[in-house]
Design an enzyme around this catalytic site. Structure first.
Site, PDB file in Angstrom:
ATOM      1  N   HIS A 171     -23.640 -26.851  24.076  1.00  0.00           N
ATOM      2  CA  HIS A 171     -23.971 -28.030  24.875  1.00  0.00           C
ATOM      3  C   HIS A 171     -24.272 -29.261  24.019  1.00  0.00           C
ATOM      4  O   HIS A 171     -24.272 -30.385  24.514  1.00  0.00           O
ATOM      5  CB  HIS A 171     -25.162 -27.714  25.775  1.00  0.00           C
ATOM      6  CG  HIS A 171     -25.164 -28.432  27.080  1.00  0.00           C
ATOM      7  ND1 HIS A 171     -24.675 -29.711  27.240  1.00  0.00           N
ATOM      8  CD2 HIS A 171     -25.617 -28.053  28.310  1.00  0.00           C
ATOM      9  CE1 HIS A 171     -24.824 -30.082  28.508  1.00  0.00           C
ATOM     10  NE2 HIS A 171     -25.379 -29.094  29.172  1.00  0.00           N
ATOM     11  N   ASP A 390      -4.452 -24.642  35.239  1.00  0.00           N
ATOM     12  CA  ASP A 390      -3.377 -23.670  35.434  1.00  0.00           C
ATOM     13  C   ASP A 390      -2.789 -23.303  34.076  1.00  0.00           C
ATOM     14  O   ASP A 390      -2.194 -24.138  33.395  1.00  0.00           O
ATOM     15  CB  ASP A 390      -2.305 -24.283  36.339  1.00  0.00           C
ATOM     16  CG  ASP A 390      -1.148 -23.333  36.618  1.00  0.00           C
ATOM     17  OD1 ASP A 390      -1.140 -22.213  36.065  1.00  0.00           O
ATOM     18  OD2 ASP A 390      -0.249 -23.723  37.383  1.00  0.00           O
TER      19      ASP A 390
END
Length: 454
Positions: A171, A390
């Site tokens: 993070h 995708d």
């Protein structure tokens, strides 16, 4: 209870994946937004796919490895390590990212034991199964551990009829926008061999240009700013909000709210207000108890001039609406939604710069213990293009997360899998509070259990 069959997640292989071609060594200085995350957990998010009929597991693994190597050339900080250096006068430390292509971790795993299927991961009628936590590596690691641990760790887990692609993303390197920016770029390369979207912008934002990096943190020992968070007992469920339900909530919130400015309450603000009210009711808080609703807000488009949408780093701030439990539940949805709207509307260029100046005057590293047990925290975003990732074998059927930053009152927003403005809500609550929430009439009249949309 969640369906948790007897199972073992067995690691078949683990290797290091490095940028290709190699990126020249550089030092990435960190903005204050990044440094504030040193004690937080890695981001743990992943996508669930049905098994592609035209590809073998071996072919999938090889495509993911080669495309990960290619995308790391563009997102080179993820292949580096955290570097900490003591100031010459021993008055603090400087933390940066040493981008020397040390590599990301890639693990291929398989579930053994009772068959674990796509349907059981989606768990449409109960809590998120506990075995989902095993789909993410680096569990419990905090970002400062990136001095020795990889800043990105990927695990591909084979199921009986699908695969789960989980990522642990330091993070300090970036926020949720950066995470999904990386994930989408990886998918683009896996699908077509070249990066189609705009490349990431790695130059960090520094307050007003009035000082130059690096920023010195006033700490001399890790225990001064690092907290090892002990995960509490909680239940986690994913609920679905159809586009029609959200439209109804938004119309109700705007009708019930009164505003001299004429500003419109958004869909997100309306849903946030609903959750704040329903979770507060489920907890049974005393009427005089103060409760806060925190919302993770983006800074990128609010700064003047705005940051690039491709800014790769952290650029978030938690805005807060406050009320007593009594007034929150005695008034209507529109009143709560207006409080949330006002808190978010106050997040402007001026407030961002003021907060940055305050942080620089007195640096703070965020810790989970700073969160109070009477409040709620809204993270994630329905704007993240989760289902646009995708890899060449079709859309994901669900998004799930690991144990990172999970506590009572944490809510994560996702876009709904069917699109069209729908949302999925990942909610974490203590067991008794979750039981009360799923019996709450205002809540159940607006949501359904996620996982039912095909």
């Amino acid at each position: 209870m969640a369906f948790d069959p007897p199972f073992i997640v067995r690691r078949l292989s683990t290797c290091s994946v490095k940028p290709s071609p190699p990126h020249s060594r550089t030092r990435c200085h960190l903005a204050h937004w990044d440094l504030a995350m040193l004690s937080s957990h890695y981001i743990q998010k992943g996508l669930l796919f049905s098994t592609p009929r035209h590809l073998t597991a071996v072919a999938i693994i090889e495509r993911l490895k080669s495309s990960l190597s290619a995308v790391l050339f563009h997102f080179f900080p993820l292949a580096g390590r955290i570097a900490a250096e003591e100031a010459l006068d021993a008055s603090g430390i400087y933390v940066s990212i040493d981008c020397d292509g040390q590599g990301a971790e890639f693990t291929h795993a398989v579930v053994e034991g009772a068959p674990t299927t796509v349907a059981s991961v989606r768990s449409p009628s109960s809590n998120v199964p506990l075995f989902v936590r095993s789909f993410f590596p680096l569990d419990g690691a905090v970002n400062y551990d990136g001095r020795s641990l990889p800043l990105l760790a990927v695990q591909v887990t084979e199921l009986a009829d699908g695969i789960f692609l989980g990522c642990c993303f330091n993070h300090v390197v970036g926020d949720g926008v950066s995470y999904w920016q990386f994930f989408k770029a990886w998918a683009e390369i896996a699908r077509g061999g070249a990066l189609q979207s705009n490349p990431p912008v790695h130059r960090r934002w520094f307050f007003d240009g009035s000082f130059e990096p690096p920023i010195k943190l006033p700490f001399t020992r890790p225990e001064e700013f690092i907290e090892r968070f002990r995960m509490p007992v909680y239940r986690e469920r994913v609920f679905h909000l159809a586009a029609g339900s959200i439209a109804g909530l938004k119309a109700r919130a705007n009708k019930e709210s009164s505003s001299s400015s004429g500003a419109t309450i958004s869909s997100f603000q309306s849903v946030t207000a609903l959750l704040w009210r329903c979770i507060t009711r489920a907890r049974g808080l005393p009427a005089k108890q103060t409760t806060n609703c925190r919302v993770a807000c983006q800074n990128r488009e609010r700064l003047r001039p705005p940051l690039s949408p491709e800014y790769f780093g952290n650029s978030i701030h938690a805005q807060m609406a406050t009320a007593t439990a009594g007034e929150l539940l005695a008034r209507d949805l529109g009143w709560a939604a207006r409080l949330v709207h006002q808190a978010i509307a106050a997040h402007t260029d001026g407030s961002i710069r003021k907060a940055a100046a305050g942080w620089l005057a007195k640096p703070v590293v965020y810790k989970v213990s700073m969160f109070d047990r009477f409040s709620v925290m809204m993270g994630g975003s329905p704007r993240f293009d989760v289902y646009g990732c995708d890899f060449g074998w079709g859309r994901a059927v669900a998004a799930r997360s690991g144990t990172a930053h999970k506590f009572d009152g944490k809510v994560t927003f996702y876009a709904g899998p069917e699109g069209g403005g729908s949302m999925d809500l990942e909610i974490c609550l203590e067991p008794a509070f979750m039981e009360a929430l799923v019996e709450d009439e205002e809540f159940t009249s607006n949501v359904s259990v996620a996982g039912m949309v095909d």
